[in-house]
Design a protein around this motif. Structure first.
Motif: not given
Length: 492
Positions: A441-452
């Protein structure tokens, strides 16, 4: 300024006191003991420090010289080293020695100095302990020489001179009552001359003795066996000039210091002329071995003195030979030369004897040191055996304790495993999230932050591109320029 005033001015208590104050200190304040005790005790303290300073500097040289005023040969004059530096001679001559220019002589010296400095006064037939004070037993600033040397009790012992303490506690009220009835005379009724008759004598300055003992103690550490042994004369020679600055102790001072070191400090033991430094309560006696080593040490020292004197005589004879030859007195020079040869022969014999005695002293001292080492080994062995004989250190007891310790450790491990297993089960039952799921879940949150973040950068580039004004050019050139600008903005 007179010679006495010059000498007194070098004393710190005089140098730091103006003449107006000295006049007050030189006055008779014996009647202020009860009416103004604060001033009285300040007065007494100043005189106590002054006497200690003057006596320690050898100030009594003239006062204690029995030949003063007589026609004597120079060799009979009492040298400065013979004056006492630890013992105060209470005599009326002290008054004249304390005369100070512009101030005069101290008044009431017997009462304000001798009595007020808490002297142990000897009883008399007509006045038994009339001058004994409470401060006497409390401070012991001055102690009669005879009592100091003869007493077996320490000066710090509460039972020191119990008769005098009892005399003060019991006899003083009765004496005061008799004074009120005029049956006996009051202390203040005695004249200066009568007071001096009662206090005249030799008194040990205890504070100076303590300072001298501290200096000896500091110099006596780490001594080998031979260095711990002295005669009274060699002790005075070794320490007499080290205990007080700029002066040497007299024979009386040496006796007082040795008595204090033996009885009160307990760092030496004295047997007649033999003095031995000790480090503990064991060996507090001068043994036959100690006496043998001391005799060897004394013989070596005497031979060294003889060798030094022989060297001096040979040098002197050589100078006489040279002087005779310069004056063409060959017969005299020949006589001196024969005498020099005789001295050289004696010197050779003395040097041989000195070498033999020094070697013997080293051997004896080494053997005595071996005895001490063996005694230490014996004590250490006995101590170790006593420790090993303890019931807790028996083999069966040790095996039993080790087995019990191993069993206790095993039980502790079982308890720890049970607690850990129970904790894992409790975590599963309460729905605790696994660490792997949390990491995904932490890795997914990191990727979402990079896309934003990338989308925000793109929007910023488009906004900046819309603000760019494109010049009127051919369609092809305008598109190329726009693409270049867009590329630069995106890169930025």
């Amino acid at each position: 300024m007179s010679s006495s005033s010059v000498l007194l001015s070098s004393c710190p208590t005089y140098a730091s006191t103006p003449n107006s104050r000295l006049q007050s200190l030189y006055s008779d304040v014996s009647r202020q003991k009860h009416s103004n005790p604060t001033s009285y005790h300040v007065h007494v303290d100043w005189w106590q420090r002054t006497l200690e300073e003057l006596v320690s500097r050898g100030w009594q040289t003239e006062t204690t010289n029995p030949y003063k005023g007589k026609e004597i040969a120079p060799q009979d004059v009492v040298p400065e080293s013979q004056s006492n530096k630890l013992v105060f001679g209470a005599r009326r001559a002290v008054v004249d020695r304390l005369r100070y220019d512009g101030v005069g002589k101290p008044l009431g010296l017997a009462s304000t100095i001798v009595r007020a400095l808490f002297l142990f006064l000897p009883p008399t037939e007509t006045n038994n302990n009339v001058l004994v004070k409470a401060e006497l037993q409390r401070t012991r600033a001055l102690v009669p020489l005879s009592q100091f040397l003869a007493s077996q009790q320490s000066v710090y012992d509460p039972g020191w001179l119990p008769y005098r303490i009892a005399s003060f506690l019991v006899g003083k009220p009765l004496w005061w009552a008799m004074e009120q009835l005029d049956i006996v005379r009051s202390e203040d009724a005695y004249s200066e001359a009568e007071m001096w008759k009662r206090v005249e004598g030799e008194y040990v300055l205890l504070k100076l003795v303590e300072h001298a003992a501290d200096a000896v103690d500091a110099c006596s550490g780490g001594l080998c066996l031979a260095d711990r042994l002295y005669t009274v004369a060699t002790f005075r020679k070794a320490f007499g000039s080290k205990v007080l600055p700029g002066v040497s102790l007299s024979e009386t001072d040496t006796r007082v210091l040795l008595r204090y070191l033996e009885r009160d400090r307990r760092i030496v033991v004295q047997d007649k002329d033999a003095v031995k430094f000790v480090t503990d309560d064991h060996g507090r006696e001068v043994t036959a071995i100690d006496r043998g080593i001391l005799e060897l040490k004394t013989a070596v020292a005497n031979l060294r003195d003889q060798v030094d004197r022989l060297h001096g005589k040979i040098d002197e004879t050589t100078k006489r030979i040279s002087a005779a030859l310069r004056q063409q007195q060959k017969s005299i020079a020949l006589g001196h030369l024969r005498f020099k040869k005789s001295l050289e022969d004696v010197l050779t014999k003395r040097l041989g004897a000195l070498q033999n005695l020094e070697a013997t002293l080293i051997s004896v001292e080494t053997a005595a040191g071996d005895i001490e080492i063996m005694q230490t080994y014996e004590k250490s062995t006995a101590t170790l055996q006593a420790i090993l004989s303890h019931p807790s250190l028996r083999r069966e007891r040790i095996d039993e304790m080790m087995d019990a310790l191993a069993a206790a450790n095993a039980d502790a491990r079982d308890v720890d495993e049970a607690i850990k297993t129970g904790g894992d089960v409790a975590a599963v039952e309460t729905g605790v999230v696994d660490d792997a799921d949390l990491e995904v879940e932490l890795n997914e949150l990191v990727k979402e932050a990079e896309r934003e973040k990338a989308e925000a950068v793109g929007r910023t580039a488009v906004d900046r591109l819309s603000e760019v004004k494109v010049p009127m050019e051919t369609p092809g050139e305008g598109q190329i320029a726009a693409r270049e600008v867009s590329a630069q903005l995106i890169a930025a």
